[in-house]
Design a protein around this motif. Sequence first.
Motif, PDB file in Angstrom:
ATOM      1  N   VAL A  82       8.851 -41.340 -47.850  1.00  0.00           N
ATOM      2  CA  VAL A  82       9.448 -42.356 -46.987  1.00  0.00           C
ATOM      3  C   VAL A  82       8.805 -42.353 -45.603  1.00  0.00           C
ATOM      4  CG1 VAL A  82      11.580 -43.098 -45.851  1.00  0.00           C
ATOM      5  CG2 VAL A  82      11.639 -42.294 -48.223  1.00  0.00           C
ATOM      6  N   VAL A  83       8.656 -41.159 -45.002  1.00  0.00           N
ATOM      7  CA  VAL A  83       8.210 -41.085 -43.606  1.00  0.00           C
ATOM      8  C   VAL A  83       6.705 -40.888 -43.455  1.00  0.00           C
ATOM      9  CG1 VAL A  83      10.452 -40.166 -42.898  1.00  0.00           C
ATOM     10  CG2 VAL A  83       8.581 -38.588 -43.422  1.00  0.00           C
ATOM     11  N   ALA A  84       6.034 -40.428 -44.514  1.00  0.00           N
ATOM     12  CA  ALA A  84       4.587 -40.168 -44.440  1.00  0.00           C
ATOM     13  C   ALA A  84       3.985 -40.356 -45.822  1.00  0.00           C
ATOM     14  CB  ALA A  84       4.326 -38.764 -43.917  1.00  0.00           C
ATOM     15  N   HIS A  85       4.040 -41.592 -46.305  1.00  0.00           N
ATOM     16  CA  HIS A  85       3.623 -41.855 -47.682  1.00  0.00           C
ATOM     17  C   HIS A  85       2.130 -41.642 -47.896  1.00  0.00           C
ATOM     18  CE1 HIS A  85       1.821 -45.721 -46.490  1.00  0.00           C
ATOM     19  NE2 HIS A  85       2.859 -45.837 -45.684  1.00  0.00           N
ATOM     20  N   ASP A  86       1.365 -41.563 -46.803  1.00  0.00           N
ATOM     21  CA  ASP A  86      -0.076 -41.359 -46.929  1.00  0.00           C
ATOM     22  C   ASP A  86      -0.440 -39.899 -47.181  1.00  0.00           C
ATOM     23  OD1 ASP A  86       1.029 -41.069 -44.328  1.00  0.00           O
ATOM     24  OD2 ASP A  86      -0.981 -40.816 -43.514  1.00  0.00           O
ATOM     25  N   LEU A  87       0.509 -38.988 -47.026  1.00  0.00           N
ATOM     26  CA  LEU A  87       0.237 -37.569 -47.246  1.00  0.00           C
ATOM     27  C   LEU A  87       0.568 -37.186 -48.683  1.00  0.00           C
ATOM     28  CD1 LEU A  87       1.710 -35.985 -43.981  1.00  0.00           C
ATOM     29  CD2 LEU A  87      -0.618 -36.805 -44.420  1.00  0.00           C
ATOM     30  N   GLU A  88      -0.326 -36.441 -49.315  1.00  0.00           N
ATOM     31  CA  GLU A  88      -0.111 -35.957 -50.677  1.00  0.00           C
ATOM     32  C   GLU A  88       0.069 -34.443 -50.617  1.00  0.00           C
ATOM     33  OE1 GLU A  88       0.300 -37.539 -53.429  1.00  0.00           O
ATOM     34  OE2 GLU A  88      -0.120 -39.565 -52.703  1.00  0.00           O
ATOM     35  N   PRO A  89       1.305 -33.965 -50.693  1.00  0.00           N
ATOM     36  CA  PRO A  89       1.537 -32.532 -50.471  1.00  0.00           C
ATOM     37  C   PRO A  89       1.199 -31.661 -51.679  1.00  0.00           C
ATOM     38  CG  PRO A  89       3.604 -33.626 -50.960  1.00  0.00           C
ATOM     39  CD  PRO A  89       2.560 -34.714 -50.878  1.00  0.00           C
ATOM     40  N   ALA A  90       0.744 -30.452 -51.375  1.00  0.00           N
ATOM     41  CA  ALA A  90       0.739 -29.389 -52.370  1.00  0.00           C
ATOM     42  C   ALA A  90       2.154 -28.824 -52.412  1.00  0.00           C
ATOM     43  CB  ALA A  90      -0.256 -28.306 -51.980  1.00  0.00           C
ATOM     44  N   VAL A  91       2.603 -28.375 -53.569  1.00  0.00           N
ATOM     45  CA  VAL A  91       3.979 -27.917 -53.742  1.00  0.00           C
ATOM     46  C   VAL A  91       3.973 -26.480 -54.251  1.00  0.00           C
ATOM     47  CG1 VAL A  91       6.162 -28.320 -54.923  1.00  0.00           C
ATOM     48  CG2 VAL A  91       4.755 -30.263 -54.220  1.00  0.00           C
ATOM     49  N   VAL A  92       4.671 -25.602 -53.538  1.00  0.00           N
ATOM     50  CA  VAL A  92       4.677 -24.185 -53.887  1.00  0.00           C
ATOM     51  C   VAL A  92       6.110 -23.669 -53.950  1.00  0.00           C
ATOM     52  CG1 VAL A  92       3.905 -21.879 -53.238  1.00  0.00           C
ATOM     53  CG2 VAL A  92       2.472 -23.859 -52.714  1.00  0.00           C
ATOM     54  N   LEU A  93       6.493 -23.138 -55.102  1.00  0.00           N
ATOM     55  CA  LEU A  93       7.757 -22.424 -55.266  1.00  0.00           C
ATOM     56  C   LEU A  93       7.393 -20.968 -55.506  1.00  0.00           C
ATOM     57  CD1 LEU A  93      10.805 -22.353 -55.551  1.00  0.00           C
ATOM     58  CD2 LEU A  93      10.558 -23.052 -57.932  1.00  0.00           C
ATOM     59  N   ASP A  94       7.610 -20.144 -54.500  1.00  0.00           N
ATOM     60  CA  ASP A  94       7.095 -18.775 -54.520  1.00  0.00           C
ATOM     61  C   ASP A  94       8.234 -17.777 -54.683  1.00  0.00           C
ATOM     62  OD1 ASP A  94       5.606 -16.360 -53.963  1.00  0.00           O
ATOM     63  OD2 ASP A  94       4.130 -17.642 -52.972  1.00  0.00           O
ATOM     64  N   ARG A  95       8.070 -16.815 -55.598  1.00  0.00           N
ATOM     65  CA  ARG A  95       9.116 -15.844 -55.886  1.00  0.00           C
ATOM     66  C   ARG A  95       8.818 -14.460 -55.322  1.00  0.00           C
ATOM     67  NH1 ARG A  95      12.513 -16.390 -61.124  1.00  0.00           N
ATOM     68  NH2 ARG A  95      13.962 -15.825 -59.469  1.00  0.00           N
ATOM     69  N   ARG A  96       7.771 -14.359 -54.525  1.00  0.00           N
ATOM     70  CA  ARG A  96       7.494 -13.084 -53.877  1.00  0.00           C
ATOM     71  C   ARG A  96       8.446 -12.852 -52.704  1.00  0.00           C
ATOM     72  NH1 ARG A  96       1.423 -13.645 -52.278  1.00  0.00           N
ATOM     73  NH2 ARG A  96       2.148 -15.786 -51.942  1.00  0.00           N
ATOM     74  N   ARG A  97       8.411 -11.646 -52.147  1.00  0.00           N
ATOM     75  CA  ARG A  97       9.220 -11.339 -50.973  1.00  0.00           C
ATOM     76  C   ARG A  97       8.719 -12.161 -49.784  1.00  0.00           C
ATOM     77  NH1 ARG A  97      11.941  -6.459 -52.211  1.00  0.00           N
ATOM     78  NH2 ARG A  97      12.032  -6.412 -54.497  1.00  0.00           N
ATOM     79  N   PRO A  98       9.635 -12.566 -48.894  1.00  0.00           N
ATOM     80  CA  PRO A  98       9.233 -13.431 -47.774  1.00  0.00           C
ATOM     81  C   PRO A  98       8.067 -12.892 -46.952  1.00  0.00           C
ATOM     82  CG  PRO A  98      11.611 -13.387 -47.950  1.00  0.00           C
ATOM     83  CD  PRO A  98      11.101 -12.385 -48.948  1.00  0.00           C
ATOM     84  N   HIS A  99       8.064 -11.595 -46.639  1.00  0.00           N
ATOM     85  CA  HIS A  99       6.982 -11.062 -45.809  1.00  0.00           C
ATOM     86  C   HIS A  99       5.642 -11.108 -46.533  1.00  0.00           C
ATOM     87  CE1 HIS A  99       8.064  -7.446 -48.156  1.00  0.00           C
ATOM     88  NE2 HIS A  99       6.826  -7.049 -47.933  1.00  0.00           N
ATOM     89  N   GLU A 100       5.664 -11.018 -47.864  1.00  0.00           N
ATOM     90  CA  GLU A 100       4.422 -11.120 -48.627  1.00  0.00           C
ATOM     91  C   GLU A 100       3.881 -12.549 -48.598  1.00  0.00           C
ATOM     92  OE1 GLU A 100       5.192  -7.728 -52.054  1.00  0.00           O
ATOM     93  OE2 GLU A 100       5.914  -9.769 -52.387  1.00  0.00           O
ATOM     94  N   VAL A 101       4.792 -13.509 -48.666  1.00  0.00           N
ATOM     95  CA  VAL A 101       4.380 -14.916 -48.705  1.00  0.00           C
ATOM     96  C   VAL A 101       3.774 -15.344 -47.372  1.00  0.00           C
ATOM     97  CG1 VAL A 101       5.156 -17.290 -49.032  1.00  0.00           C
ATOM     98  CG2 VAL A 101       6.131 -15.452 -50.425  1.00  0.00           C
ATOM     99  N   VAL A 102       4.472 -15.062 -46.268  1.00  0.00           N
ATOM    100  CA  VAL A 102       4.000 -15.554 -44.971  1.00  0.00           C
ATOM    101  C   VAL A 102       2.761 -14.805 -44.496  1.00  0.00           C
ATOM    102  CG1 VAL A 102       6.310 -16.304 -44.317  1.00  0.00           C
ATOM    103  CG2 VAL A 102       5.521 -14.029 -43.627  1.00  0.00           C
ATOM    104  N   ALA A 103       2.520 -13.621 -45.031  1.00  0.00           N
ATOM    105  CA  ALA A 103       1.340 -12.855 -44.627  1.00  0.00           C
ATOM    106  C   ALA A 103       0.074 -13.308 -45.348  1.00  0.00           C
ATOM    107  CB  ALA A 103       1.559 -11.364 -44.876  1.00  0.00           C
ATOM    108  N   ALA A 104       0.217 -14.124 -46.396  1.00  0.00           N
ATOM    109  CA  ALA A 104      -0.951 -14.589 -47.146  1.00  0.00           C
ATOM    110  C   ALA A 104      -1.746 -15.585 -46.301  1.00  0.00           C
ATOM    111  CB  ALA A 104      -0.506 -15.244 -48.449  1.00  0.00           C
ATOM    112  N   PRO A 105      -3.066 -15.416 -46.196  1.00  0.00           N
ATOM    113  CA  PRO A 105      -3.891 -16.286 -45.341  1.00  0.00           C
ATOM    114  C   PRO A 105      -4.234 -17.610 -46.015  1.00  0.00           C
ATOM    115  CG  PRO A 105      -5.252 -14.607 -46.349  1.00  0.00           C
ATOM    116  CD  PRO A 105      -3.842 -14.328 -46.802  1.00  0.00           C
TER     117      PRO A 105
END
Length: 256
Positions: free
Chosen positions: A198-221
């Motif tokens: 609706v707000v940014a129809h020109d953007l095509e997002p990648a979608v990630v559902l991650d089951r790792r621990r939060p600190h592991e996810v945010v630390a990934a480069p």
Amino acid sequence: MVGTTDAEPIGRAPLPVRAPLGTGVTRSVMVGVDGSDAAWLALAWAARHAAALGAELVVVGVGERVTRALVRRRAGTPLRFRRGDLGTLRSLDCATLVVGRHGEPFHPRTIGAAVASTSSTLVVTRGLPTAVRGEHGVVTAAVGGAGDSGVLLVAAETCRAFGSSVRLLHLHPDFGGAAESTTPDDRPLRRAVEFLRVVAHDLEPAVVLDRRRPHEVVAAPVGDLLVVGRGRDGGLSRIAKTALYHSSCPVLIPSQ
């Protein structure tokens, strides 16, 4: 059903490169300089961000000549220098406040002091040098909280300004145990995808559902910027707290 992943996103499509927003001053980006290396790094990030958004850069601190030399290459970026201290920084209004990885120049140098000092959008410049310089071309929006709409709007604006791709991230950690859900909840990602249509129809997002621990996810480069919500009642969400101390890239928390 949105698929799950331990590391890599699914559904990525190329994003057309967009030109930066207009050069008119529409908002202000403020940063404090106290002479520390972290504060100078925050200044460099703030100058690049302000230039991309067509915003005014407001610098508070000492050393006006050095400050102007550092931002001179950002041609067309309006610069306002205010000689002052931490009290001056707290007293000024801005759309976005940029601080160092430990909250510089706030004292004591803690993230909590920086977060408590402003209701504006806050950026903590931390992480890998390549991420701070914006070399990955990816903005990650963490969804699943009360402030998802603000997170997505800021992420979309940043992607358009820098020509970056957007990555939608929802954490559903598997901590084990009998109470652990066998089917991860992908509804926040579904809602986020619909919102962007609706707000940014020109953007095509990648979608990630991650089951790792939060600190592991945010630390990934994997990106240049992580956008996370504050949480309910103005406090910090769990993912926001984790990101501020473990993220491999700068962290942006939208205004309340």
